[in-house]
Each structure stands twice: as C-alpha cells, then as structure tokens.
Scaffold this motif. Structure first.
Motif, short mmCIF file in Angstrom:
data_model
loop_
_atom_site.label_atom_id
_atom_site.label_comp_id
_atom_site.label_asym_id
_atom_site.label_seq_id
_atom_site.Cartn_x
_atom_site.Cartn_y
_atom_site.Cartn_z
N HIS A 53 0.84 -1.20 0.00
CA HIS A 53 0.00 0.00 0.00
C HIS A 53 0.87 1.25 0.00
CE1 HIS A 53 -3.47 2.52 0.78
NE2 HIS A 53 -2.84 3.05 1.81
N ARG A 54 1.93 1.26 0.80
CA ARG A 54 2.84 2.42 0.83
C ARG A 54 3.51 2.59 -0.53
NH1 ARG A 54 4.38 0.23 5.88
NH2 ARG A 54 6.38 -0.35 5.02
N LEU A 55 3.86 1.48 -1.16
CA LEU A 55 4.47 1.55 -2.49
C LEU A 55 3.48 2.13 -3.49
CD1 LEU A 55 7.12 0.73 -3.96
CD2 LEU A 55 5.95 -1.36 -4.62
N ASN A 56 2.23 1.72 -3.41
CA ASN A 56 1.18 2.24 -4.29
C ASN A 56 1.07 3.76 -4.12
OD1 ASN A 56 -1.06 2.18 -6.07
ND2 ASN A 56 -2.46 2.01 -4.34
N LEU A 57 1.07 4.23 -2.88
CA LEU A 57 0.98 5.67 -2.63
C LEU A 57 2.18 6.42 -3.17
CD1 LEU A 57 -0.41 5.62 1.03
CD2 LEU A 57 -1.67 6.12 -1.07
N ALA A 58 3.37 5.83 -3.05
CA ALA A 58 4.58 6.48 -3.54
C ALA A 58 4.54 6.62 -5.06
CB ALA A 58 5.82 5.69 -3.11
N VAL A 59 4.12 5.59 -5.76
CA VAL A 59 4.08 5.64 -7.22
C VAL A 59 3.04 6.66 -7.67
CG1 VAL A 59 3.56 4.35 -9.31
CG2 VAL A 59 4.94 3.31 -7.55
N LYS A 60 1.88 6.68 -7.02
CA LYS A 60 0.87 7.67 -7.37
C LYS A 60 1.42 9.09 -7.18
CE LYS A 60 -3.39 5.13 -6.65
NZ LYS A 60 -4.65 5.06 -5.90
N GLU A 61 2.19 9.28 -6.13
CA GLU A 61 2.78 10.59 -5.88
C GLU A 61 3.79 10.96 -6.97
OE1 GLU A 61 3.63 14.23 -4.25
OE2 GLU A 61 2.01 12.88 -3.69
N ILE A 62 4.60 10.01 -7.39
CA ILE A 62 5.58 10.27 -8.45
C ILE A 62 4.87 10.67 -9.74
CG2 ILE A 62 7.17 9.07 -10.02
CD1 ILE A 62 8.36 7.72 -7.57
N ILE A 63 3.81 9.97 -10.08
CA ILE A 63 3.09 10.28 -11.32
C ILE A 63 2.39 11.62 -11.21
CG2 ILE A 63 1.18 9.56 -12.79
CD1 ILE A 63 2.04 6.64 -12.21
N SER A 64 1.73 11.87 -10.09
CA SER A 64 0.94 13.11 -9.98
C SER A 64 1.80 14.34 -9.68
CB SER A 64 -0.14 12.95 -8.92
OG SER A 64 0.44 12.80 -7.64
N SER A 65 3.00 14.16 -9.15
CA SER A 65 3.84 15.31 -8.81
C SER A 65 4.45 15.97 -10.04
CB SER A 65 4.94 14.90 -7.84
OG SER A 65 5.87 14.06 -8.48
N ASN A 66 4.50 15.26 -11.13
CA ASN A 66 5.06 15.79 -12.37
C ASN A 66 3.90 16.00 -13.35
OD1 ASN A 66 6.09 15.81 -15.08
ND2 ASN A 66 8.03 15.03 -14.29
N ASP A 67 3.62 17.26 -13.68
CA ASP A 67 2.48 17.56 -14.55
C ASP A 67 2.58 16.87 -15.90
OD1 ASP A 67 1.31 19.12 -12.63
OD2 ASP A 67 2.10 21.00 -13.40
#
Length: 194
Positions: A53-67
């Motif tokens: 779950h933490r890994l899922n959140l990290a990947v979502k953050e990586i994708i969403s942090s870069n427009d």
C-alpha cells in the motif's frame, strides 16, 4: 481481536486478553484498513502497515507530482479508451492481436501495464495512423511524449520489481529489515527527482 486470539491459541499461546496482550505481541503487520488501525489503538500494540500500500501511494505521488507525467498518463488512458471502441478495436485487430488496456484508478500497477501496452502497440499503430479516425490520431503521443513515456516506464520498472519482491512467499519472503532496505533504496534513487 478474537480472531487473533484464536490464532495465538493454535500456536500454544493461551490465557491472553486485552490486558496482557502487549506482553506477548510486539507489533501487528496488517493492511491499513480502519479495523486494523482501531485494533492497534485499542490494544496499544503498534501496527506496521502494508508495504504494498505504501508503495502504491509512492508511485501515485511520483506520477501526480510531475504535470507532464500526469498529462501523458491521462492521454494514454484516453487513447486506450478510444482504441477499445467497437470501430477502432476492429481496425486494431487487423494490425495486431494486442488489445488496449486502461488503467485502474486504485492500482498503480495498472498504469504501469497500460504504458507498457502502449509501448508495444505503438509500433503497430504509428505506421497505420491513416486507418484510424481523428479522435484516435489526436491522442497518439508525439515523439517527445513517447520519450517521456519510456523514461516513466524505466522508473516504474524499478517499483514493479520491488512490488514483486514484496509479494514473494516461501523462502523468498522478505522480512521487515529487507523490506525497509528496498524502500530506502527507492527513496535514495527517487527522492531528489520528485
């Protein structure tokens, strides 16, 4: 709580109740659902949340942090949606046996698989753009966007390898120390980029 007591009984740990459980259990490892968090608070035993779950959140953050990444993922998802329509899928079937895949909002891995599928479909679609309607052609990534997709896929492949390691069972099952080491390595590799 009762289920945990039943399991402890199977392993010969009897006479445990809410008052003495902290003497027998140091921590829980569980997914991050409300029930498990409440159990942790109620018993006073720390909970180690789900690493996947933490890994899922990290990947979502990586994708969403870069427009640019977020825009490209959205564009590819829309393209895959167009390619799934009856008319466009029949055109696609004349070019390849590969089927388009859309992402699942709750699973980062589906985004990875969708981008990977695009990288395979691209070689069949690009030479035959004239066969598709304007709605599809307008969504086909430019060469610069394809480069960004390739770069994002390289990042996601590292996360995918860690995800697979987290899911291993038997002799390959990770202990907490190895899991922490994998997460620390990912953090070292990507914290400065995002």
């Amino acid at each position: 709580f009762d289920i945990i007591l039943d399991v402890l009984h199977v392993y010969g740990l009897d006479n445990i109740d809410i008052n003495n459980i902290t003497k027998k259990i140091d921590f829980f490892i569980a997914d991050n659902c409300n029930t498990n968090r409440k159990l942790s608070k109620r018993t006073g035993i720390p909970m180690i949340g789900c690493a996947s779950h933490r890994l899922n959140l990290a990947v979502k953050e990586i994708i969403s942090s870069n427009d640019e990444n977020a825009s490209i993922v959205r564009q590819i998802d829309l393209l895959m949606g167009e390619l799934k329509t009856l008319k466009n899928s029949s055109i696609l079937r004349t070019l390849t046996a590969l089927n388009p895949e859309r992402k699942n909002v709750t699973r980062w891995y589906s985004t990875f698989m969708m981008l990977l599928k695009w990288s395979r479909l691209r070689e069949h679609i690009l030479p035959s753009c004239s066969m598709f309607p304007k709605e599809v052609v307008d969504l086909i990534p430019t060469p610069a966007q394809d480069k960004a997709i390739t770069d994002l896929l390289d990042v996601l492949k590292k996360f995918e390898s860690v995800s697979k390691m987290l899911q291993m069972g038997g002799q390959g099952q990770l202990n907490l120390f190895k899991c922490r080491a994998l997460f620390d390595k990912l953090y070292d590799d990507f914290a400065s980029l995002y």
